[in-house]
Design a protein around this motif. Structure first.
Motif, PDB file in Angstrom:
ATOM      1  N   THR A 114      -5.632  60.189 -38.838  1.00  0.00           N
ATOM      2  CA  THR A 114      -6.513  61.144 -38.152  1.00  0.00           C
ATOM      3  C   THR A 114      -7.975  60.721 -38.258  1.00  0.00           C
ATOM      4  O   THR A 114      -8.711  60.708 -37.263  1.00  0.00           O
ATOM      5  N   GLU A 115      -8.397  60.352 -39.470  1.00  0.00           N
ATOM      6  CA  GLU A 115      -9.793  59.980 -39.672  1.00  0.00           C
ATOM      7  C   GLU A 115     -10.151  58.679 -38.972  1.00  0.00           C
ATOM      8  O   GLU A 115     -11.212  58.572 -38.340  1.00  0.00           O
ATOM      9  N   GLN A 132       2.305  65.729 -37.134  1.00  0.00           N
ATOM     10  CA  GLN A 132       2.424  64.518 -37.946  1.00  0.00           C
ATOM     11  C   GLN A 132       1.082  63.807 -38.095  1.00  0.00           C
ATOM     12  O   GLN A 132       0.767  63.286 -39.165  1.00  0.00           O
ATOM     13  N   MET A 133       0.282  63.790 -37.040  1.00  0.00           N
ATOM     14  CA  MET A 133      -1.057  63.212 -37.148  1.00  0.00           C
ATOM     15  C   MET A 133      -1.921  64.039 -38.094  1.00  0.00           C
ATOM     16  O   MET A 133      -2.695  63.496 -38.895  1.00  0.00           O
ATOM     17  N   ASN A 134      -1.797  65.356 -38.025  1.00  0.00           N
ATOM     18  CA  ASN A 134      -2.558  66.232 -38.912  1.00  0.00           C
ATOM     19  C   ASN A 134      -2.219  65.972 -40.372  1.00  0.00           C
ATOM     20  O   ASN A 134      -3.087  66.040 -41.249  1.00  0.00           O
ATOM     21  N   THR A 165      -4.515  58.552 -28.375  1.00  0.00           N
ATOM     22  CA  THR A 165      -4.433  60.000 -28.547  1.00  0.00           C
ATOM     23  C   THR A 165      -3.191  60.471 -27.797  1.00  0.00           C
ATOM     24  O   THR A 165      -2.570  59.702 -27.044  1.00  0.00           O
ATOM     25  N   TRP A 166      -2.834  61.732 -27.956  1.00  0.00           N
ATOM     26  CA  TRP A 166      -1.692  62.241 -27.188  1.00  0.00           C
ATOM     27  C   TRP A 166      -1.995  62.145 -25.690  1.00  0.00           C
ATOM     28  O   TRP A 166      -1.147  61.736 -24.896  1.00  0.00           O
ATOM     29  N   GLU A 167      -3.239  62.509 -25.309  1.00  0.00           N
ATOM     30  CA  GLU A 167      -3.623  62.458 -23.895  1.00  0.00           C
ATOM     31  C   GLU A 167      -3.624  61.017 -23.381  1.00  0.00           C
ATOM     32  O   GLU A 167      -3.228  60.758 -22.241  1.00  0.00           O
ATOM     33  N   GLY A 168      -4.074  60.085 -24.224  1.00  0.00           N
ATOM     34  CA  GLY A 168      -4.078  58.679 -23.828  1.00  0.00           C
ATOM     35  C   GLY A 168      -2.674  58.141 -23.635  1.00  0.00           C
ATOM     36  O   GLY A 168      -2.395  57.414 -22.673  1.00  0.00           O
ATOM     37  N   ILE A 169      -1.774  58.492 -24.551  1.00  0.00           N
ATOM     38  CA  ILE A 169      -0.384  58.044 -24.438  1.00  0.00           C
ATOM     39  C   ILE A 169       0.271  58.657 -23.198  1.00  0.00           C
ATOM     40  O   ILE A 169       1.028  57.998 -22.478  1.00  0.00           O
ATOM     41  N   ASP A 170      -0.041  59.919 -22.928  1.00  0.00           N
ATOM     42  CA  ASP A 170       0.505  60.576 -21.739  1.00  0.00           C
ATOM     43  C   ASP A 170      -0.002  59.903 -20.466  1.00  0.00           C
ATOM     44  O   ASP A 170       0.757  59.703 -19.505  1.00  0.00           O
ATOM     45  N   ALA A 171      -1.290  59.537 -20.451  1.00  0.00           N
ATOM     46  CA  ALA A 171      -1.844  58.825 -19.298  1.00  0.00           C
ATOM     47  C   ALA A 171      -1.160  57.477 -19.132  1.00  0.00           C
ATOM     48  O   ALA A 171      -0.811  57.063 -18.008  1.00  0.00           O
ATOM     49  N   ALA A 172      -0.948  56.781 -20.234  1.00  0.00           N
ATOM     50  CA  ALA A 172      -0.297  55.473 -20.174  1.00  0.00           C
ATOM     51  C   ALA A 172       1.153  55.585 -19.705  1.00  0.00           C
ATOM     52  O   ALA A 172       1.652  54.706 -19.003  1.00  0.00           O
ATOM     53  N   ILE A 210      -4.319  52.236 -33.122  1.00  0.00           N
ATOM     54  CA  ILE A 210      -3.060  52.697 -33.706  1.00  0.00           C
ATOM     55  C   ILE A 210      -3.188  52.656 -35.225  1.00  0.00           C
ATOM     56  O   ILE A 210      -3.436  51.601 -35.814  1.00  0.00           O
ATOM     57  N   PHE A 211      -2.976  53.814 -35.867  1.00  0.00           N
ATOM     58  CA  PHE A 211      -3.057  53.901 -37.326  1.00  0.00           C
ATOM     59  C   PHE A 211      -1.852  54.602 -37.942  1.00  0.00           C
ATOM     60  O   PHE A 211      -1.540  54.372 -39.105  1.00  0.00           O
TER      61      PHE A 211
END
Length: 316
Positions: A291-292, A283-285, A135-142, A157-158
């Motif tokens: 997204t799904e 872009q994810m939207n 997710t965006w939050e996960g990537i930011d944490a990483a 990752i999709f």
């Protein structure tokens, strides 16, 4: 002639996608990776159920109430990770609770807690990858964790937006899910021919691989979630592939020559503009599949985490 598993090892780092220690001993991969679903599957086997009791006993000396179960689940993941470290010469991925996928700070805190548990066992934490949903939050944490010297594996990752954001964040490794991408397209277009090179999951990983190599990103591409060995065969040459014991066995039983399909091409100048949060989310939207499948994957891992905690609660 060597079997296809041995041939694959000569061009791609093979990673075991399992918590089954016996399978790892048999197929001798370089690395290993787990997730809540695989941890749950492992402790449901009689030979590994003692790990549950050990994790609970340890947690009860450090916490009280419901926190005992939460800590025991983390301890159990680390205990399995430590055994995997003994079985493989390389890296082991341990996953952060999927329910934290939209909380950057909580993800960072959980990563450090897992590493602390590893340190308490005397394990070499430089061999641990912290696995986080992309997710965006996960990537930011990483991004923060990588800056602190913690290597991360961004999973589920999709979509291309996820891969680009990970590369620009300096993430150590990403795991695009080949089989789940195929699942989505087959559900939408069941009559379409998705065999061989036409497999959308294979196409996705090949595009990611070439993009990373051409733009000189250091992020490792590790294809994951395979449905058949044909998907693996078409991705021979990818940086890494994480493979289930069933498909490792299929490769080991196959004596046919294996062709390398992925290799780095000419480099291109890196993009000047970094992907913003707004652009990422848009872009994810626009990518219905990504997204799904990301949402579905997080739900599945979260559900298995709850099942794991239920088993631990019953053990109390």
């Amino acid at each position: 002639m060597p079997n296809q598993l041995e041939q694959l090892k000569s061009m791609t780092t093979v990673v075991a996608d399992t918590g089954d220690f016996a399978a790892i001993k048999q197929y001798q991969p370089q690395d290993a990776t787990t997730n809540p679903s695989l941890v749950l599957k492992a402790i449901e086997q009689i030979q590994y159920q003692h790990l549950t009791d050990e994790a609970l006993q340890w947690a009860k000396t450090h916490q009280q109430g419901q926190e005992v179960v939460t800590l025991a689940a983390d301890k159990l993941a680390v205990m399995i990770g430590c055994q995997l470290l003994d079985e493989v010469p390389g890296l082991v991925s341990t996953e952060v609770d999927a329910r934290l996928s939209f909380d950057t700070k909580a993800t960072i805190d959980k990563a450090h807690q897992l590493l602390s548990l590893y340190q308490q066992t005397g394990a070499d934490t430089s061999r641990i990858l912290i696995k986080i949903a992309a997710t965006w939050e996960g990537i930011d944490a990483a991004r923060v964790l990588e800056q602190q010297g913690v290597k991360c594996n961004l999973t589920l990752i999709f979509g291309f937006a996820q891969t680009r954001a990970c590369a620009e964040a300096g993430i150590y490794l990403i795991s695009p899910f080949v089989g789940r991408i195929l699942d989505w397209y087959k559900k939408i277009n069941p009559e379409q021919d998705y065999t061989g090179e036409k497999d959308p999951g294979v196409i996705s990983v090949r595009q990611i691989y070439q993009y990373f190599k051409q733009n000189r990103y250091d992020t490792i591409v590790m294809g994951a979630s395979f449905r058949n060995i044909q998907q693996i065969q078409w991705l021979a040459g990818c940086d890494r592939l994480t493979i289930s014991p069933v498909l490792l066995n299929d490769l080991a039983d196959n004596q046919q020559p294996l062709t390398r399909h992925l290799q780095a091409g000419d480099s291109l100048p890196s993009m000047d503009e970094v992907l913003t949060e707004q652009a990422f989310r848009w872009q994810m939207n626009q990518d219905q599949m990504a997204t799904e499948k990301l949402a579905e994957g997080i739900r599945q891992f979260g559900a298995d985490q709850l099942k794991l905690e239920k088993l631990l609660t019953e053990g109390l």
